[in-house]
Each structure stands twice: as C-alpha cells, then as structure tokens.
Design a protein around this motif. Structure first.
Motif, PDB file in Angstrom:
ATOM      1  N   THR A 640     -14.822 -45.653   8.115  1.00 39.13           N
ATOM      2  CA  THR A 640     -13.470 -45.227   7.547  1.00 39.13           C
ATOM      3  C   THR A 640     -12.709 -46.099   7.625  1.00 39.13           C
ATOM      4  O   THR A 640     -12.408 -46.925   8.161  1.00 39.13           O
ATOM      5  N   LEU A 641     -11.811 -46.353   6.460  1.00 38.92           N
ATOM      6  CA  LEU A 641     -10.889 -47.271   6.284  1.00 38.92           C
ATOM      7  C   LEU A 641      -9.466 -46.564   5.825  1.00 38.92           C
ATOM      8  O   LEU A 641      -9.269 -45.362   5.311  1.00 38.92           O
ATOM      9  N   ALA A 642      -8.447 -46.905   6.799  1.00 38.51           N
ATOM     10  CA  ALA A 642      -7.143 -45.992   6.535  1.00 38.51           C
ATOM     11  C   ALA A 642      -6.278 -47.144   5.850  1.00 38.51           C
ATOM     12  O   ALA A 642      -6.279 -48.670   6.248  1.00 38.51           O
ATOM     13  N   SER A 643      -5.385 -46.780   4.861  1.00 42.23           N
ATOM     14  CA  SER A 643      -4.532 -47.680   4.274  1.00 42.23           C
ATOM     15  C   SER A 643      -3.143 -46.990   4.104  1.00 42.23           C
ATOM     16  O   SER A 643      -3.093 -45.607   4.002  1.00 42.23           O
ATOM     17  N   ALA A 644      -2.270 -47.758   4.238  1.00 35.63           N
ATOM     18  CA  ALA A 644      -1.008 -47.185   4.374  1.00 35.63           C
ATOM     19  C   ALA A 644      -0.089 -47.896   3.129  1.00 35.63           C
ATOM     20  O   ALA A 644      -0.305 -49.151   2.628  1.00 35.63           O
ATOM     21  N   SER A 645       0.737 -47.102   2.655  1.00 35.79           N
ATOM     22  CA  SER A 645       1.463 -47.352   1.446  1.00 35.79           C
ATOM     23  C   SER A 645       2.950 -46.844   1.207  1.00 35.79           C
ATOM     24  O   SER A 645       3.462 -46.269   2.051  1.00 35.79           O
ATOM     25  N   ARG A 646       3.528 -47.307   0.333  1.00 38.14           N
ATOM     26  CA  ARG A 646       4.890 -46.967   0.051  1.00 38.14           C
ATOM     27  C   ARG A 646       4.854 -45.590  -0.471  1.00 38.14           C
ATOM     28  O   ARG A 646       6.072 -45.036  -1.013  1.00 38.14           O
ATOM     29  N   ASP A 647       3.825 -45.194  -0.760  1.00 35.36           N
ATOM     30  CA  ASP A 647       3.679 -43.657  -1.416  1.00 35.36           C
ATOM     31  C   ASP A 647       4.197 -42.601  -0.328  1.00 35.36           C
ATOM     32  O   ASP A 647       4.156 -41.435  -0.491  1.00 35.36           O
ATOM     33  N   HIS A 648       4.542 -43.273   1.114  1.00 37.52           N
ATOM     34  CA  HIS A 648       4.653 -42.309   2.115  1.00 37.52           C
ATOM     35  C   HIS A 648       3.606 -41.626   2.837  1.00 37.52           C
ATOM     36  O   HIS A 648       3.919 -40.832   3.672  1.00 37.52           O
ATOM     37  N   ASP A 649       2.276 -41.982   2.515  1.00 41.88           N
ATOM     38  CA  ASP A 649       1.228 -41.381   3.072  1.00 41.88           C
ATOM     39  C   ASP A 649       0.285 -42.488   3.565  1.00 41.88           C
ATOM     40  O   ASP A 649       0.349 -43.545   3.479  1.00 41.88           O
ATOM     41  N   ILE A 650      -0.759 -41.972   4.400  1.00 40.25           N
ATOM     42  CA  ILE A 650      -1.897 -42.543   4.890  1.00 40.25           C
ATOM     43  C   ILE A 650      -3.287 -42.027   4.168  1.00 40.25           C
ATOM     44  O   ILE A 650      -3.247 -40.972   4.308  1.00 40.25           O
ATOM     45  N   ARG A 651      -3.970 -42.808   3.528  1.00 41.29           N
ATOM     46  CA  ARG A 651      -5.257 -42.286   3.179  1.00 41.29           C
ATOM     47  C   ARG A 651      -6.406 -42.964   3.886  1.00 41.29           C
ATOM     48  O   ARG A 651      -6.518 -43.974   4.075  1.00 41.29           O
ATOM     49  N   LEU A 652      -7.601 -41.946   4.151  1.00 39.97           N
ATOM     50  CA  LEU A 652      -8.611 -42.162   4.873  1.00 39.97           C
ATOM     51  C   LEU A 652      -9.641 -42.294   3.613  1.00 39.97           C
ATOM     52  O   LEU A 652      -9.802 -41.307   3.042  1.00 39.97           O
ATOM     53  N   TRP A 653     -10.426 -43.371   3.749  1.00 35.69           N
ATOM     54  CA  TRP A 653     -11.327 -43.821   2.537  1.00 35.69           C
ATOM     55  C   TRP A 653     -12.690 -43.980   3.317  1.00 35.69           C
ATOM     56  O   TRP A 653     -12.792 -44.212   4.381  1.00 35.69           O
ATOM     57  N   ASP A 654     -13.740 -43.331   2.575  1.00 36.64           N
ATOM     58  CA  ASP A 654     -15.040 -43.450   3.089  1.00 36.64           C
ATOM     59  C   ASP A 654     -15.390 -45.131   2.657  1.00 36.64           C
ATOM     60  O   ASP A 654     -15.222 -45.266   1.465  1.00 36.64           O
ATOM     61  N   SER A 655     -15.642 -45.763   3.443  1.00 37.11           N
ATOM     62  CA  SER A 655     -15.809 -47.428   3.424  1.00 37.11           C
ATOM     63  C   SER A 655     -17.244 -47.513   2.619  1.00 37.11           C
ATOM     64  O   SER A 655     -16.935 -48.652   1.851  1.00 37.11           O
TER      65      SER A 655
END
Length: 712
Positions: A640-655
């Motif tokens: 899993t990869l977590a990404s942080a953004s100025r969207d105000h949220d964190i997304r967890l991706w299947d790498s």
C-alpha cells in the motif's frame, strides 16, 4: 531548421587550439590596403564556476606584449546538454552580440565573440573584477538611498534599451548586474548581463511551458498565482521585468526581501496586505515608495514601463548624471576582454556570483519559493507606517462561487515549506517541525506534549529528518548549514557547513552513517554523519533539489528536483545510474518501497508515479488529485502507498494495481506528511495547521488527533 541570426554568425571567432592555449586569428587591413593576420593567445588561469550546462573559466592573454591584467572569462556550454545551438542559446548569443556594440557599452557587459568545438560552445566576455551586485549587497546589506537611486537608474537605462529593442530580460536580479566601477575609486557603473533566457518580440508567442527566472524576483503571474495569466506576448515579459526591477530597488534600499514568504506575496496579491512601504528608509519615502510600489503592482498592466520610469520624479535627479558620468569614468578595457557570471537557474551554465570575484568566496542570498526571512529580517509590526496614504492592491477577481478562503487554498505552485516543515520518526511516535521562527520543535505524537525546542539556526529551517534509530535529528536551513542534534537532549552534535546557498532537504542512509543533503545550488552532498566530513558532491540536476531518499539497502540515492526529474545515484561512487523523466511539474517527494524495487515520486502536476527502480520505467501513474501531492509513504510490506495532498485528505493506493483503496478524510488543511508505524498498523498524518491524526492502517478508521501549538 533553426536559423542563426547574422549578428551571431558575424561574432563567431576564427579559432585554433594548441596544447597550452586558445588561438584567435583576426584578418586586418591597414590604411594602405595591406592585409595581415593578427593572432591572440589565451591561456586558462582557473575554473571560476560550474553549473548545469557547463562551466566558466578565467583566461589570461599571453600574446607577446599583452598587458599583465589582460583577462577575460569564457562561458563553456556543453552541446550534449542543449542539443546543439538551442533556441535559448541562439537567443543569448544574439542578445550578447547586439548589446556588445559600442553604442551599448554603458549598459551591458561586453562580449568579444564566440567559438565552438564538436562538444562545446564558448562565449568570451569581459571580466568585471568587482563582481556582481548580489555579492556586494550580501556584504553591505543595504545602500544609502542616493546610491540605490543611482544604481536603479543605471539598471533602468539598460532595461529600457532592451525593451526598446523588443527584448525582455526575464532573469533580472542582482546576480546578473555586474559592477565595472564603484566607490571610493570611481562613481558607480553597473551593467546588465546573462541573456540566457531572454525573449524577443518577433519570436513565437506561444505560452512558455517551463518557469524561467529566479524565485524572489519573479512576478506573481509567473508563479501561478490564481487569476493572473502567464505572459504569452513580449509585453507581458517586459512587465515581469519591471516587477524584478522593483524587487531589486527594494532590496538595495532595505537589505530585505519585499515579501518574507510566498504566503505574504499571495496576501498582497489578494489585497489583504499593503505594500510594505513602511520598511523603506525615510530618505526614500514618497517618491521612492511610489516608484517601487508602482513597479510591483499585482496586475502587469498597472506597472510602469521603462519609459514612464525614466520620467518619474525619483529618477529626475539622475538625468544630469547621464551626461556627466562618462567623463568621469575610465572606459578603457585595459586592452583586453574579460567576463562575469550567471546564476544557475533553469537555463544557465554557471553562476555569475561564482566568477565575478575569484579572489574571494561569494555568499548567495537570492530569495526563492521557500520562506525568505533573513536573520535580521523585518518582522511584521516592528515598525510603524509613516505615510499618510498607503497603497493597497485591488483584490484579484474571483471566479463565481469561490470564497477568499478557498482561493487561498488553491494550488498556487508554491512550496508548503514556506511556512512549515515536518518529519516523523520511523516509529511514528515523535514529530519534528519548524515554522517561521528558526527553531525546531519535538512532540510526542500520542500525547501532543512538547518534548523540547532545538535552538541554533539563524535563518528559516527548510527540512528535518530523523536517523533510523531516532537518536539524531538533522535540520537543513537557509543559513547555509545542516545541524545534527541529539534528539533526546536537544544538544547540537555538529554543524555541517560549506554551502553557499539554502539547504532544502535531508535524509539519513538506512544504517545512519551517511547523511544526504540537497541545496538550491542544484546539488546533493553526502556527509559522514559521525565526522561531518563531505564524502562526495552529486551534480547533474538543472534546478533546485527538493527531496532525497535512500533505498533500503543504502546503495542508491533518489533525488527529486524542480527540473521535473528524479535522479538515481550510486551512493558510493556518486555516479548517476538513471534519470527518471515524465512529470510535468516540480517533483516534491520520493520514497522507495521496502524491497527497493519500486520508487514513488510525488509532483506538483497532481500525480504520483511508480517507477521500476532498476530500469527506470514508469510502472503506473496515480491520478485523480486536484492539487499538488506533497508526500508519499509505503507500508512495511510495500503493498500500500499513502499519498498526502493539498486536497486535505490522504489516499491509500494498491501499489500493484494503482487502485484507490480508501480516502482518509478529516484534515481541514493541506496534508504535508505521512508515515506508517513499523508494523504497518498505524498511519500518522500531519496537516499544515499542525493537526496530527493517527489512523488505523488497515481499516482507515481515525484513532485520534492532536492539535500541536507553536508559540512564536
């Protein structure tokens, strides 16, 4: 096929080479019509500077009978890096040739021609022994108002000649203003230099795809400020030059940057902050304030042109000097060429400040996107406004339905590090952060309790990183140093020095023995973390390096840059293994998967890319963001990869598949850091407002949150 202008062809030198000298031949005809061949012999004295596209050398004329001080500098540009004579180089050669004519010698550095070999192009130019204005201001800070006024006028005259000939400079800054003469020996005489990214009106009017110039001197429309259109025509680029002139004048008068951070600039552009005229000296008030603020109007169309500036009251006293000064100045070139320097921005080959004064080491303080508070910078509220009337820019028109708050949170292509930088220990238990002041703060993530405050830097901190065992913290600063701290006691273990530019990123190797640091000089340094000795310097990026990360085995180092690329280096030899190209904007973060086979890179182009670290092939691109991605982190199993953004949220991706597993919502501001606990069960995220949230790494449920407070 690119046509080379006649001016460029006419300035090419007939050149031969011997083992020890460069030989130029000149066909001459005397009054009786007899023809002869005169030869000049030039020998390299020393290397003056090195940049992304080449280097600059100091050369001495060794022709029989030449004067002892017959010096020149030669800008050497590698063809393999510019694909022959590129449009930018073609434009630079044309501008240099045109403004090297005798009629322009008062305002521009003079070139004596160019020549080439199969691998390189050489531009010969006069050498200005007093260096550049940037170097001078670094030592003097500010100038008396009368001197700043005189220098502003001379710079303005040169810029006026460029604009009248339909050229825009596009990189006007103190580092590109060379000092030919100066007090107390002579009156001031400065000239403009470095036309590497200039633009002419008869060129294509297509929008530029790359940001060019030096941050701190770039107009807001070039920085992507919302509702300001980037220039497409020569008039727009000329207006951007005027903003840069205003910034130079302000710095000469105050010794400070106009806006202490990009946030202040944004507020000014929105009409929420007045122009800081109260910081100008009393001797430059009224006329001087009106002059500078009129150059730094938010909207390009509201800025004065060079012709209007020349008629301004603040410039009137200088008109007489235009006639008087040449009789006071020694225009003799000592019978020889010479040269100056260039700041290593996106299209430059070396730095003017590195070669303008070889007898002493220059100090670079050029402001960039990151927070630009200097150690003696003006603090808001510390001085009172003395003018009865204060200029306030009209607010930028908003799109229907867009609030001021949401406008401020738009992705403005500005670095989040302008206000806060954070790092999480590998176990996720401790948070380190720095914000505005020059201190670093350590918190316990679970309790939110401040553990200690680390004091020692004398300028803003741009990056922090924990060693693998969590016992040491590294901090990188605008004071040109990296400090290593004992994270338990807060004691400074050692200070790593040697930079001339801001240090932007730091990372420890997996064994903690090596520290990598990145700088705005486009390089990465590897240090022995125990002794503080520089092991090697990695050169190759063409713009600021923003992030660094070691592979799990420590053999490979990844560096992210504003040149839109990621480079993979052999950490032992310093050799570039491969360059990963594909992002369309600045690369903001990099992270290796636990097995080292995959590299994740985050970018201001709103995407995350996953690369095969061995082949450099893009495995997949993770899209769907509306704003820049600031941070990435893998789970310990790499699935899993977590990404942080100025969207105000964190997304967890299947790498593996690139699918979004879940989106973690709850932050009310930009999310700027993420990290998993060693067992992968907990995810820690930090937002720009210092709200720390702990999440269940599997379900995505929020466990708790702490609001950390900083006292300034």
């Amino acid at each position: 096929m690119l046509r080379i202008p006649d001016l460029v062809l006419d300035s090419k030198l007939h050149t031969q080479f011997s083992d020890s000298a460069t030989i130029h031949s000149f066909l001459e005809t005397d009054r009786s019509g007899d023809r002869s061949c005169r030869k000049e012999y030039w020998r390299q004295e020393k290397l003056l500077g090195r940049g992304g596209f080449g280097e600059v050398r100091l050369e001495r004329c060794v022709t029989a009978g030449a004067k002892q001080d017959a010096l020149r500098a030669v800008k050497v540009i590698k063809k393999q890096l510019i694909t022959g004579i590129s449009p930018d180089l073609n434009r630079e050669l044309e501008a240099i040739a045109k403004f090297s004519q005798d009629r322009y010698q008062r305002w521009f550095v003079k070139s004596f021609g160019w020549y080439e070999v199969s691998s390189s192009i050489f531009i010969t130019m006069e050498y200005c022994r007093h260096g550049d204005l940037h170097h001078y201001l670094s030592n003097r800070r500010s100038l008396p108002a009368a001197e700043a006024q005189q220098l502003t006028y001379q710079i303005l005259e040169g810029l006026h000649h460029m604009h009248e000939n339909d050229f825009a400079h596009r990189d006007l800054k103190p580092g590109n203003i060379l000092i030919k003469l100066m007090p107390p020996e002579k009156n001031w005489w400065v000239v403009l230099a470095d036309f590497g990214i200039s633009k002419r009106g008869d060129e294509s009017n297509e929008p530029t795809t790359a940001i060019k110039g030096t941050n701190g001197f770039m107009a807001p429309e070039l920085l992507g400020v919302p509702n300001l259109t980037r220039p497409k025509h020569i008039s727009g680029f000329k207006a951007a030059d005027m903003w840069a002139l205003g910034e130079i004048a302000f710095r000469m008068l105050t010794g400070e940057v106009t806006f202490q951070s990009q946030w202040e600039l944004m507020e000014y552009c929105q009409g929420k902050r007045t122009f800081p005229s109260d910081r100008l000296p009393s001797s430059a008030r009224l006329d001087g304030e009106e002059f500078v603020s009129s150059l730094m109007e938010t909207f390009p169309s509201n800025r004065m042109t060079t012709a209007q500036c020349l008629k301004h009251h603040w410039m009137e006293s200088q008109h007489i000097n235009l006639i008087e000064e040449p009789t006071k100045l020694n225009l003799e070139q000592n019978g020889s060429p010479g040269f100056a320097q260039s700041d290593m921005d996106r299209n430059d080959s070396a730095r003017w400040s590195d070669i303008s004064a070889p007898e002493s080491e220059p100090v670079q303080t050029t402001a960039q996107r990151r927070q630009a508070n200097l150690s003696d910078s003006y603090q808001m509220g510390s001085r009172q406004t003395q003018l009865k009337q204060v200029r306030i820019n009209p607010p930028i028109p908003q799109n229907p339905g867009t609030s001021n708050e949401s406008l401020l949170k738009q992705d403005m292509a500005l670095d989040v590090s302008q206000n806060i930088v954070v790092a999480l220990s590998l176990d996720g238990k401790t948070l380190a952060a720095a914000r505005r002041d020059y201190n670093v703060w350590l918190w316990d993530n679970w309790s939110g309790k401040v553990l200690r405050t680390l004091k020692g830097h004398i300028n803003c901190v741009n990056a922090v990183a924990f060693s693998p065992d969590g016992k040491t913290l590294a901090s990188a600063s605008n004071d040109y140093t990296v400090k290593l701290w004992d994270s338990q006691s807060g004691v400074v273990l050692r200070t790593l020095e040697g930079y001339k530019y801001w240090v932007t990123a730091v990372a420890f190797s997996p064994d903690g023995k090596t520290l990598a640091s990145a700088s705005d000089d486009n390089t990465v340094k590897l240090w022995d973390s125990q002794s503080g000795v520089v092991l090697r310097t990695l050169e190759g990026h063409e713009d600021w390096v923003t992030a660094v990360a070691f592979s799990p085995d420590g053999k490979t180092l990844a560096s992210a840059s504003d040149d839109y690329t990621v480079k993979l280096w052999d950490s032992q030899s310093g050799v570039v293994l491969r360059t990963l190209e594909g992002h369309k904007n600045w690369v903001t973060a990099v992270a290796f998967s636990p097995d080292g086979k995959t590299l994740a890179s985050a970018s201001s182009d709103y995407t995350v890319k996953l690369w095969d670290s061995q082949s450099g092939v893009v495995l997949r691109t993770l899209e769907g963001r509306k704003y820049r991605v600031a941070a990435v982190a893998f789970t310990p199993d790499g699935k899993t990869l977590a990404s942080a953004s100025r969207d105000h949220d964190i997304r967890l991706w299947d790498s593996q598949s690139g699918a979004v597993l879940r989106t973690l919502e709850g932050h009310k501001n930009w999310v700027i850091a993420v990290a998993f606990s060693p067992d992968g069960k907990t995810l820690v995220s930090v937002s720009w407002d210092l709200n720390v949230m702990l999440w269940d790494g599997r379900s995505g449920a929020r466990i708790r949150q702490n609001m950390l407070e900083l006292v300034f």
